[in-house]
Design a protein around this motif. Structure first.
Motif, PDB file in Angstrom:
ATOM      1  N   ASN A 153       0.859  -1.173   0.000  1.00 26.72           N
ATOM      2  CA  ASN A 153       0.000   0.000   0.000  1.00 26.72           C
ATOM      3  C   ASN A 153       0.902   1.231   0.000  1.00 26.72           C
ATOM      4  OD1 ASN A 153      -2.506  -1.485   0.287  1.00 26.72           O
ATOM      5  ND2 ASN A 153      -1.881  -1.870   2.401  1.00 26.72           N
ATOM      6  N   PRO A 166      -4.176   1.967  -2.063  1.00 25.92           N
ATOM      7  CA  PRO A 166      -4.075   0.524  -1.812  1.00 25.92           C
ATOM      8  C   PRO A 166      -3.531  -0.219  -3.035  1.00 25.92           C
ATOM      9  CG  PRO A 166      -6.218   1.379  -1.131  1.00 25.92           C
ATOM     10  CD  PRO A 166      -5.562   2.448  -1.939  1.00 25.92           C
ATOM     11  N   TYR A 169      -5.824  -0.882  -5.984  1.00 24.85           N
ATOM     12  CA  TYR A 169      -6.213   0.234  -6.836  1.00 24.85           C
ATOM     13  C   TYR A 169      -5.015   0.833  -7.576  1.00 24.85           C
ATOM     14  CZ  TYR A 169     -10.545  -0.106  -4.208  1.00 24.85           C
ATOM     15  OH  TYR A 169     -11.706  -0.580  -3.648  1.00 24.85           O
ATOM     16  N   LYS A 198      -9.380   9.594   6.666  1.00 19.95           N
ATOM     17  CA  LYS A 198      -8.676   8.714   5.733  1.00 19.95           C
ATOM     18  C   LYS A 198      -9.126   9.033   4.312  1.00 19.95           C
ATOM     19  CE  LYS A 198      -6.439   5.691   6.863  1.00 19.95           C
ATOM     20  NZ  LYS A 198      -4.968   5.655   7.075  1.00 19.95           N
ATOM     21  N   GLU A 200      -8.715   7.677   0.453  1.00 25.31           N
ATOM     22  CA  GLU A 200      -8.306   6.522  -0.348  1.00 25.31           C
ATOM     23  C   GLU A 200      -8.205   6.928  -1.816  1.00 25.31           C
ATOM     24  OE1 GLU A 200     -10.874   2.866  -1.145  1.00 25.31           O
ATOM     25  OE2 GLU A 200      -9.647   2.237   0.570  1.00 25.31           O
ATOM     26  N   SER A 202      -7.126   6.033  -6.017  1.00 27.15           N
ATOM     27  CA  SER A 202      -7.226   4.958  -7.006  1.00 27.15           C
ATOM     28  C   SER A 202      -6.613   5.399  -8.325  1.00 27.15           C
ATOM     29  CB  SER A 202      -8.691   4.572  -7.230  1.00 27.15           C
ATOM     30  OG  SER A 202      -8.804   3.622  -8.284  1.00 27.15           O
TER      31      SER A 202
END
Length: 368
Positions: A153, A166, A169, A198, A200, A202
């Motif tokens: 990650n 991550p 992604y 958080k 995230e 992609s």
């Protein structure tokens, strides 16, 4: 408390916050401090008057002389008889207020107020950061890689916070190291009780492709061309459907650019992902025919959510594509389960496997 407006303005300017928002949090901090100093069972109110002076009040509800609540609770309630001894104009249901002071109450009160202010202002800052990034979901951001963990990650520093890309992604085959500058789309923003905000990221989402195109193609950014739908198998191939809002704009030509310069720039960012650009049509038969490119389609029959595509045998391999990639992307782009019907033969390629594969892909990448 006469300097409270200066304190509020100073906090707002330093943290980049709205003055009214800071004012409300300061009031909340002072009320909590008053509860700590004067007692939890009282009602309090904070007012900043026209002279920008803060005043703290304790509130007591005025009840009728025979109200049973008076015998149970004389901290929140006062009889109308006793209240009129203080202010003859009051009536039952009014609130009697006493001005209190937090000045000169010693170190304990000052420390409590400091902690309360720090807590509430920090919460306000976090709320504003959360709101900022929540509004950026679907937009491209840049950041510097600061760490890659054991699960690969990738943690990316973006302005006020550290976002995570991550492994699932990340485009297949690409790796990042500390110091690399990463471009990605914000996929999700949420709050973790122990870790805070958080974000995230992609690089596999169709939204990443769309955001890159909007950044590269002025006509898309300005709204002259609308991205109607898109589909990706990250790192391999993508299809995107475009709609022009003006007859003077060629959606495909504008998006591809002179000698392919615009589309190639986007493809390069996606690790040379091949991008098929098609013009959207509200007519499903036309749209599906275009989406099946480079195959030449003889006819399309719509049956509910299924599209039966007829074509000559020479076009079948193009329609399916390598490992079925073309038909899968066409299905994802149009939203139809596509079944191939080979003209002049009995062979059919069922769209059920394709549809199932599409659902699996969307589940895998977590994208809409």
């Amino acid at each position: 408390m006469e300097r409270i407006s200066d304190i509020i303005e100073s906090i707002a300017n330093e943290k980049g916050l709205d003055i009214e928002d800071v004012k409300e949090r300061v009031k909340r901090a002072i009320v909590n401090t008053a509860r700590h100093v004067y007692g939890e069972h009282y009602e309090y109110d904070v007012v900043i008057d026209a002279n920008k002076t803060l005043k703290l009040y304790q509130k007591i509800l005025i009840l009728s002389n025979d109200d049973e609540r008076l015998s149970e609770d004389n901290e929140h309630f006062i009889s109308v008889k006793d209240a009129k001894n203080i202010d003859s104009s009051v009536e039952i249901g009014d609130e009697l207020t006493y001005e209190l002071s937090l000045d000169n109450l010693g170190r304990t009160a000052a420390q409590t107020l400091h902690k309360e202010l720090e807590f509430h202002i920090q919460r306000l800052v976090e709320e504003k950061i959360f709101q900022k990034y929540e509004e950026l979901v679907g937009h491209v951001v840049f950041g510097t890689v600061v760490r890659v963990d054991e699960q690969e990650n990738t943690f990316v520093e973006i302005d006020e916070l550290r976002a995570v890309l991550p492994r699932k992604y990340r485009i297949k085959g690409e790796k990042f190291k500390v110091g690399d500058v990463v471009k990605a789309v914000i996929r999700k923003v949420y709050t973790d009780k122990s870790l805070g905000i958080k974000v995230e990221l992609s690089r596999t989402s169709p939204k990443f492709l769309e955001a890159l195109l909007a950044a590269e193609v002025p006509e898309i950014k300005d709204g002259g061309i609308i991205i109607q739908s898109s589909a990706r198998i990250p790192g391999e191939r993508a299809k995107i459907a475009l709609l022009s809002v003006s007859p003077n704009i060629d959606p495909i030509g504008a998006t591809v650019g002179t000698k392919g310069v615009r589309i190639n720039a986007v493809s390069k960012e996606l690790k040379n992902e091949n991008i098929d650009v098609v013009e959207y049509s509200a007519e499903p038969v036309i749209f599906i025919t275009r989406a099946m490119s480079p195959a030449i389609i003889s006819s399309v029959k719509i049956d509910g959510n299924k599209a039966i595509v007829s074509l000559v045998s020479e076009q079948k391999s193009k329609a399916i594509g390598k490992s079925g990639i073309n038909i899968r992307l066409a299905s994802m782009l149009t939203g139809y389960e596509i079944e191939l019907n080979e003209i002049g033969g009995s062979a059919k390629t069922s769209g059920s496997e394709n549809s199932e594969f599409t659902r699996d892909l969307r589940s895998l990448f977590g994208e809409d």
